[in-house]
Motif scaffolding. Structure first.
Motif, mmCIF file in Angstrom:
data_model
loop_
_atom_site.group_PDB
_atom_site.id
_atom_site.type_symbol
_atom_site.label_atom_id
_atom_site.label_comp_id
_atom_site.label_asym_id
_atom_site.label_seq_id
_atom_site.Cartn_x
_atom_site.Cartn_y
_atom_site.Cartn_z
ATOM 1 N N GLN A 116 42.364 47.399 79.793
ATOM 2 C CA GLN A 116 41.384 48.503 79.722
ATOM 3 C C GLN A 116 40.938 48.760 78.284
ATOM 4 N N VAL A 117 41.899 48.722 77.341
ATOM 5 C CA VAL A 117 41.540 48.932 75.932
ATOM 6 C C VAL A 117 40.609 47.820 75.455
ATOM 7 N N GLU A 118 40.954 46.569 75.814
ATOM 8 C CA GLU A 118 40.104 45.453 75.405
ATOM 9 C C GLU A 118 38.718 45.564 76.023
ATOM 10 N N ALA A 119 38.688 45.964 77.318
ATOM 11 C CA ALA A 119 37.389 46.110 77.989
ATOM 12 C C ALA A 119 36.561 47.221 77.349
ATOM 13 N N SER A 120 37.233 48.323 76.979
ATOM 14 C CA SER A 120 36.525 49.445 76.345
ATOM 15 C C SER A 120 35.912 49.020 75.021
ATOM 16 N N GLN A 121 36.704 48.272 74.221
ATOM 17 C CA GLN A 121 36.179 47.833 72.923
ATOM 18 C C GLN A 121 35.080 46.796 73.096
ATOM 19 N N GLU A 122 35.235 45.932 74.111
ATOM 20 C CA GLU A 122 34.191 44.931 74.377
ATOM 21 C C GLU A 122 32.893 45.615 74.771
ATOM 22 N N SER A 123 33.015 46.684 75.589
ATOM 23 C CA SER A 123 31.822 47.438 76.003
ATOM 24 C C SER A 123 31.140 48.060 74.800
ATOM 25 N N LYS A 124 31.962 48.633 73.878
ATOM 26 C CA LYS A 124 31.383 49.244 72.680
ATOM 27 C C LYS A 124 30.679 48.191 71.825
ATOM 28 N N LYS A 125 31.303 46.991 71.722
ATOM 29 C CA LYS A 125 30.669 45.928 70.936
ATOM 30 C C LYS A 125 29.333 45.528 71.541
ATOM 31 N N GLU A 126 29.293 45.447 72.886
ATOM 32 C CA GLU A 126 28.039 45.073 73.545
ATOM 33 C C GLU A 126 26.956 46.108 73.280
ATOM 34 N N VAL A 127 27.348 47.406 73.313
ATOM 35 C CA VAL A 127 26.371 48.479 73.044
ATOM 36 C C VAL A 127 25.836 48.370 71.627
ATOM 37 N N LEU A 128 26.781 48.146 70.647
ATOM 38 C CA LEU A 128 26.353 48.033 69.249
ATOM 39 C C LEU A 128 25.442 46.830 69.036
ATOM 40 N N GLU A 129 25.797 45.671 69.665
ATOM 41 C CA GLU A 129 24.958 44.481 69.541
ATOM 42 C C GLU A 129 23.573 44.727 70.114
ATOM 43 N N GLN A 130 23.507 45.434 71.269
ATOM 44 C CA GLN A 130 22.207 45.739 71.871
ATOM 45 C C GLN A 130 21.397 46.662 70.974
ATOM 46 N N GLN A 131 22.081 47.621 70.336
ATOM 47 C CA GLN A 131 21.372 48.532 69.437
ATOM 48 C C GLN A 131 20.817 47.787 68.234
ATOM 49 N N ARG A 132 21.646 46.869 67.668
ATOM 50 C CA ARG A 132 21.144 46.084 66.533
ATOM 51 C C ARG A 132 19.947 45.238 66.942
ATOM 52 N N PHE A 133 20.035 44.633 68.122
ATOM 53 C CA PHE A 133 18.920 43.813 68.602
ATOM 54 C C PHE A 133 17.660 44.656 68.777
ATOM 55 N N ASN A 134 17.813 45.855 69.365
ATOM 56 C CA ASN A 134 16.656 46.736 69.569
ATOM 57 C C ASN A 134 16.043 47.172 68.242
ATOM 58 N N GLN A 135 16.912 47.446 67.244
ATOM 59 C CA GLN A 135 16.401 47.845 65.935
ATOM 60 C C GLN A 135 15.604 46.715 65.289
ATOM 61 N N GLN A 136 16.159 45.478 65.354
ATOM 62 C CA GLN A 136 15.448 44.341 64.779
ATOM 63 C C GLN A 136 14.130 44.100 65.494
ATOM 64 N N LYS A 137 14.170 44.223 66.820
ATOM 65 C CA LYS A 137 12.957 44.028 67.601
ATOM 66 C C LYS A 137 11.899 45.057 67.239
ATOM 67 N N GLN A 138 12.343 46.331 67.097
ATOM 68 C CA GLN A 138 11.407 47.406 66.762
ATOM 69 C C GLN A 138 10.804 47.175 65.380
ATOM 70 N N MET A 139 11.645 46.727 64.400
ATOM 71 C CA MET A 139 11.136 46.477 63.054
ATOM 72 C C MET A 139 10.120 45.343 63.066
ATOM 73 N N MET A 140 10.406 44.269 63.836
ATOM 74 C CA MET A 140 9.459 43.152 63.912
ATOM 75 C C MET A 140 8.142 43.595 64.547
ATOM 76 N N GLU A 141 8.248 44.449 65.583
ATOM 77 C CA GLU A 141 7.027 44.950 66.214
ATOM 78 C C GLU A 141 6.224 45.809 65.247
ATOM 79 N N MET A 142 6.944 46.630 64.446
ATOM 80 C CA MET A 142 6.257 47.473 63.465
ATOM 81 C C MET A 142 5.575 46.618 62.403
ATOM 82 N N GLN A 143 6.288 45.550 61.951
ATOM 83 C CA GLN A 143 5.700 44.665 60.952
ATOM 84 C C GLN A 143 4.479 43.943 61.507
#
Length: 484
Positions: A116-143
């Protein structure tokens, strides 16, 4: 003979020394076990963890005894449960290494908590990776948008420059025409003057009229010239203003583009980011079953689909328990309580789903037992087991929401004073979802007709809950009083 005696004495000395070392090691292991027990009884889990590890290390070579193993399993389980709400990577690595060194303490509960602890941390990592991807995507769209605006600005400026050139050309043509008209007029005036001079002799009156006519003609011509010059100057001024405006627009467009290209627009990284992991807006104390994230529209759609499945199982639970609409009524109150206490829409929907199937363990019990009005002690004991067998009916729940559903099913009979079951948790140790269900379930039971008693009115039921703060979270009861 003397040499043999030396050998015998030496062997005896070594044996006695080894026995003393072993006895000292056993005494030290017993001391560490005692210290670990004392720390555990005082709720000092960190020191209990340290001392039990020392005892394990001393007993490793000769085998860990049952007393140390049981205490180690209990302490390790508590440490891992705390990891679900407050993760410490160094402590988790230490626990994992110790479990590899002492595999005999890794029981089913500990293995499950590790996953459960590993799954919780994996879920958090997936959320952070998705957020980074969305930020990069948004910056590219703005550029890309900035570059597109710059291209549009350059195209517009080129059009303005073209218009300015056309205006300048027309001004030049007008000036040439004005000069030609003036020259022609002067020539006509000269011819007229010569002609009038020749005719002066014929008639002074005619001359006077000619002079007046010429004067009027000159005045008209001068006025025309002045008007033409003014118009030409106005056209030139308009052309200059359009050119200046074009350059100002180009400068503004370039500044905006530079800010976007260089990351000057930083609202998404500033003091109030729009993409962040957000905590609950509630002032409700206690540890949430999951980090209270800002749920995306996709997450909320997923939870709404999950609710359909939960409603089906909730209906089955109500059928076997004979409690009509109990799951629906409890889940609706849990949802309203979540919103009243300041939880997000997504978290409130998740609590709604978990509250729909919190009694899933009843599906694994004998229906005849569930229909029995008066239970003996043995039957009561069996009935309490429903909280422990519920998880086998929750396999359809996504991994990232699992802990909320497990807390709802396993811990909804815990009391604020620690007198509940199965773990005897107290106060803020009890997850939010379990405290919500504890209040909602009791209220629904009090206000519903049962075979063994009549229903209570709403005011009486609320007062009964308020009179028992040792069982029910007072903040949740107060919130219930406001929404009912």
């Amino acid at each position: 003979m003397s040499d043999k005696l030396k050998v015998i004495f030496t062997a005896i000395f070594i044996s006695l020394f080894a026995i003393n070392i072993y006895a000292a090691s056993a005494d030290l292991s017993e001391k560490y076990l005692t210290k670990a027990t004392e720390a555990f009884e005082q709720d000092d889990i960190d020191n209990a963890y340290k001392y039990i590890n020392a005892a394990l290390k001393l007993q490793k070579s000769d085998g860990v005894n049952a007393q140390v193993t049981y205490l180690a399993q209990t302490i390790y389980s508590i440490k891992l449960e705390s990891m679900l709400t407050k993760y410490d990577e160094l402590v988790f690595i230490d626990i994992s290494e110790n479990l590899n060194s002492y595999p005999e303490i890794a029981n089913a509960r500990i293995k499950k908590l590790i996953k459960q602890v590993e799954a919780s941390q994996e879920s958090k990592k997936e959320v952070l990776e998705q957020q980074r991807f969305n930020q990069q995507k948004q910056m590219m769209e703005m550029q890309a948008g900035a570059m597109e605006k710059q291209a549009e600005a350059m195209e517009k400026n080129a059009e303005i420059a073209k218009q300015s050139a056309e205006i300048a050309r027309q001004s030049a043509e007008n000036s040439a025409k004005q000069t030609e008209v003036l020259s022609s007029t002067m020539k006509d005036m000269s011819d007229a003057f010569n002609k009038n001079a020749d005719e002066t002799k014929k008639s002074r009156q005619l001359i006077a009229l000619s002079i007046v006519g010429i004067a009027l003609l000159v005045l008209i011509i001068v006025i025309m010239i002045i008007l033409l010059i003014r118009r030409s100057m106005k056209n030139q001024q308009m052309a200059q203003e359009q050119v200046a405006q074009a350059f100002r627009f180009l400068a503004e467009s370039q500044n905006t583009t530079n800010k976007l290209m260089l990351g000057g627009v930083t609202d998404i990284y500033g003091a109030n980011p729009t993409l962040r992991i957000a905590g609950s807006s509630s002032t409700w104390s206690g540890t949430a079953a999951l980090p209270s994230l800002d749920f995306s529209p996709e997450d909320e759609d997923e939870i709404k689909k999950l609710a359909v499945k939960c409603e089906e199982i909730g209906t089955q639970i109500d059928q076997v328990t004979g409690r009509k609409n109990n799951s629906k009524n409890v889940s609706e109150i849990v949802y309203k309580l979540s919103m009243q206490l300041g939880l997000s829409q997504g978290m409130s929907l998740l609590n709604f789903c978990a509250a729909m199937i919190y009694d899933a363990g009843f599906l694994g019990l004998d229906e005849e037992l569930l229909k029995t009005e008066v239970l003996n002690e043995e039957q009561k004991k069996v009935m309490k087991e429903h909280v422990k067998i519920a998880e086998k009916y929750l396999d359809f729940v996504p991994k990232k929401y699992w802990s909320v559903f497990e807390d709802a099913a396993l811990k909804h009979h815990e009391n604020m004073d620690g007198s509940g079951y199965p773990q005897g948790l107290k106060g803020e140790e009890i997850p939010q979802i379990a405290r919500l269900i504890r209040v909602a379930e009791t209220y629904v039971s009090m206000s519903s007709r049962r075979q063994y008693r009549e229903t209570m009115d709403k005011e009486t039921a609320i007062n009964k809950l308020k009179e028992q703060p040792n069982f029910y979270d007072s903040e949740v009861v107060d919130a219930l009083d406001q929404i009912i």
